[in-house]
Scaffold this motif. Structure first.
Motif: not given
Length: 698
Positions: A251-263
């Protein structure tokens, strides 16, 4: 708590209690993963056990009971992995129930009427009866409560239904114990076996060895042939029997971790929230409205919050403000509204009045006030509870037991913890009007009432949209044969979830993969699964790469898996040849060591039952050879787990004669009995056809 209370709250789990007994008795966890994942069966059939179909409607009720028990045990919420465990527990119980019942019938095992009477209300009560009617302090059963509850069945259909369920579980447990006794009584250990075991654990050997490690030959210098693979496979075929079908997914996991802009955006939001929080006139309402995590607005004791917060907040005085502080994956903002010292736990009793049954709240409060006055005048709580209470605790004198904070509804809890021993209070809750008596308070610790806000560091909708578009684009473009090359071209990392079972609630690198696993078991090998799967930390596109069926796996199925072992087997041949040359003409172990550029290493006080060579590894073949050798005689090369060895025994120390053969036999029989119970159940499964089709439903 009272009889009706335990019936209402716990009897739904008696089936699950039966599961626990069976699991403990037969050690089923590694044994019941039976049956291929997909069978041609009706839509309403979860599977079949020895010819008996398991219908979805009936089985799902047991699943719901098992899930409810897990939720109760883990605080109300469970993840996909725990849900899968709950479903598996229900299935294991179903398998055990069918197979064991057939075995009981074959053996003629029954519970007679006299036995059942004794188990329910006689001198030898069932552990289940002891659990719910026993006094934990004295270990004695309250027979009066049992008999009283049994008598009430004729007047209370719900109570009769619960007793019927309890009786079934008591009978099941008693049959399980009879079967276990039958197995135990078939076990015997001879005196010869007892003496051999004693010798294996106490006889000491001193020896020397020379070893050539497999790592001394580089992998690049070894050529493995198809014949080498075939020879290893043929010699170890029993290792490659697959108890249940498994599948491998890449599988390939396309991350949805917060970006620097989100933080940064979240931090700005939290800073504004903190400023408003400091000045709000209604702390509790503001916190409840703005927090991602709801913390009850009640007095809390230490140990209930995030450790980083918990370690400091109880040192703050009332009126203090904490945060914003980043801890874990969220910001915390806390106002200490009040703090004081409070009991750790409270023992209480009550009368519960239902306003709807006596003319409304006014009449209920009037009755409650009258009962309070009677209690203050010395009236018996037990008598008043038996006469007026609508709660099941009336059968035990109104006793609701001893409880800590968080166990009761807030109104009841606050009244119990805010008062003092002997207080009698009238309290209204969602259940009705309580006349509460505080019988005892235990301990004294600081508690705090907090207005608590927690804001998670979550990805923005833009971040999620970007990740989803990437995943969708990859899914639209990828084919079965270009999954890895396309991922590599785009700079994506390909993960692998290996040997995934049909009913698993987890897979390596994936957070909540049940939907993905279900569709993987509906796919053919090589297929890309049909959708983008939403995980807690990303969007996933996956492909089924391998199917390993139940039963004997082929060489092709295990070729990749056994490659390191085959490599060592080929190296072993090379190292054995080298040691055979060194052995030729060598009078002792030192001469062998010198020829191969090694030093003969001594080992003192080795025991057969613990075959670990200090500083190396567990080497069963090597130590077994030592204990079978004559003193002073060089062994032939021995292929071990770590390398190839030559050994020479230097001497043995025999233990003193076994003084207490009976005790040795007893110890051995205990271990054999535990194994034999599991083996007996495994035998029942081996001769039964078990079809597990749960993957189509859960």
């Amino acid at each position: 708590m009272g009889v009706m209370t335990f019936m209402r709250t716990k009897m739904g789990y008696f089936l699950v209690g039966g599961i626990a007994v069976v699991l403990a008795l037969f050690v089923l966890e590694p044994l019941l993963q039976q049956g291929p994942a997909i069978f041609g069966s009706s839509r309403n059939t979860v599977g079949s056990i020895d010819g008996e179909e398991v219908k979805y409607e009936e089985f799902n009720q047991k699943v719901e009971q098992s899930v409810a028990q897990f939720k109760q045990q883990y605080g109300g919420e469970i993840n996909d992995q725990m849900k899968a465990m709950a479903i598996d527990q229900a299935w294991q119980a179903e398998v055990a129930g069918v197979l064991l019942n057939k075995e009981y019938e074959r053996l003629g095992l029954i519970i007679s009427g006299d036995e059942l009477f004794d188990l329910l209300q006689g001198k030898n009560p069932s552990p289940l009866i002891m659990q719910y009617f026993g006094n934990q302090q004295t270990g004695q059963i309250d027979r009066a409560a049992v008999i009283n509850s049994l008598k009430q069945q004729s007047k209370n259909p719900d109570l009769k239904k619960q007793w019927d369920m309890l009786q079934i579980e008591v009978e099941k447990q008693a049959l399980q114990q009879k079967y276990a006794s039958l197995i135990r009584n078939s076990i015997y250990v001879t005196s010869l076996e007892a003496n051999d075991e004693y010798s294996n654990r106490n006889k000491l050997a001193n020896f020397k060895y020379v070893n050539l490690d497999y790592s001394s030959i580089l992998d690049k210098d070894v050529k493995i042939t198809d014949g080498d693979y075939q020879a290893y496979y043929d010699a170890n075929k029993k290792r490659f029997e697959n108890p249940t079908e498994t599948r491998t997914i890449e599988y390939v996991n396309f991350s949805i971790k917060p970006t620097a802009a989100d933080s940064a955006a979240i931090k700005a939001q939290v800073d504004k929230l903190a400023a408003d929080f400091r000045t709000t006139p209604n702390d509790s309402l503001f916190a409840a409205t703005n927090s991602d995590v709801k913390v009850p607005y009640v007095y809390l004791s230490k140990g209930k919050l995030d450790p980083a917060v918990d370690s400091v907040i109880f040192n703050y005085p009332a009126g203090s403000f904490y945060g914003p502080a980043l801890s874990g994956n969220s910001y915390k903002l806390i106002k200490v509204v009040a703090s004081r010292f409070s009991p750790d736990s409270v023992k209480a009793s009550h009368v519960l009045i239902d306003p709807s049954k006596i003319g409304g709240d006014v009449a209920a409060n009037k009755l409650a006030d009258s009962l309070k006055t009677l209690l203050q005048g010395g009236a018996s709580m037990a008598e008043l509870a038996a006469k007026y209470s609508v709660d099941g605790s009336k059968d035990s004198g109104g006793d609701v037991g001893t409880f800590a904070r968080g166990a009761m509804v807030p109104e009841f809890e606050n009244a119990a913890f805010d008062g003092k021993t002997g207080d009698i209070k009238v309290v209204k809750s969602q259940f009705g009007i309580h006349v509460l008596k505080i019988d005892k308070q235990v301990g004294n610790a600081k508690v705090a009432k907090l207005a608590y806000i927690e804001k998670s560091l979550a990805p923005s909708s833009k971040t999620r949209d970007v990740a989803y578009k990437k995943a969708s684009s990859f899914l639209n473009e990828v084919k079965g044969d270009n999954f890895n090359s396309l991922a590599q071209k785009n700079g994506y990392t390909v993960g692998v979830a290996d040997r995934v079972g049909a009913t698993q609630g987890y897979a390596a690198g994936l957070d909540n993969p049940r939907e993905l696993i279900k569709e993987a078991y509906a796919a053919d090998k090589g297929e890309v699964l049909p959708q983008v799967y939403t995980m807690d930390n990303g969007f996933v596109v996956a492909r089924l790469t391998e199917v390993k069926p139940k039963g004997q796996l082929s060489l092709e199925d295990v070729k990749k898996q056994i490659q390191p072992m085959v490599m060592n087997a080929v190296k072993a041949k090379m190292l054995t040849e080298k040691l055979n040359k060194a052995l030729a003409g060598s009078p002792n172990i030192e001469a062998v060591a010198q020829k191969v550029g090694k030093t003969a290493a001594p080992v003192q006080n080795m025991v057969f039952a613990n075959p670990i060579i200090p500083g190396l590894a567990q080497e069963n073949k090597v130590v077994g050879t030592v204990f079978g050798s004559a003193v002073g005689k060089l062994s032939k090369p021995i292929e071990g787990d770590k390398g190839v060895y030559v050994v020479v025994a230097e001497g043995f120390t025999n233990p003193a004669p076994l003084g207490n053969t009976f005790k040795q036999k007893e110890t051995m029989m205990l271990g054999i009995t535990q194994r034999s119970l599991g083996a007996a159940f495994q035998a029942l499964q081996d001769k039964s056809e078990i079809k597990d089709n749960r993957v189509k439903f859960y």
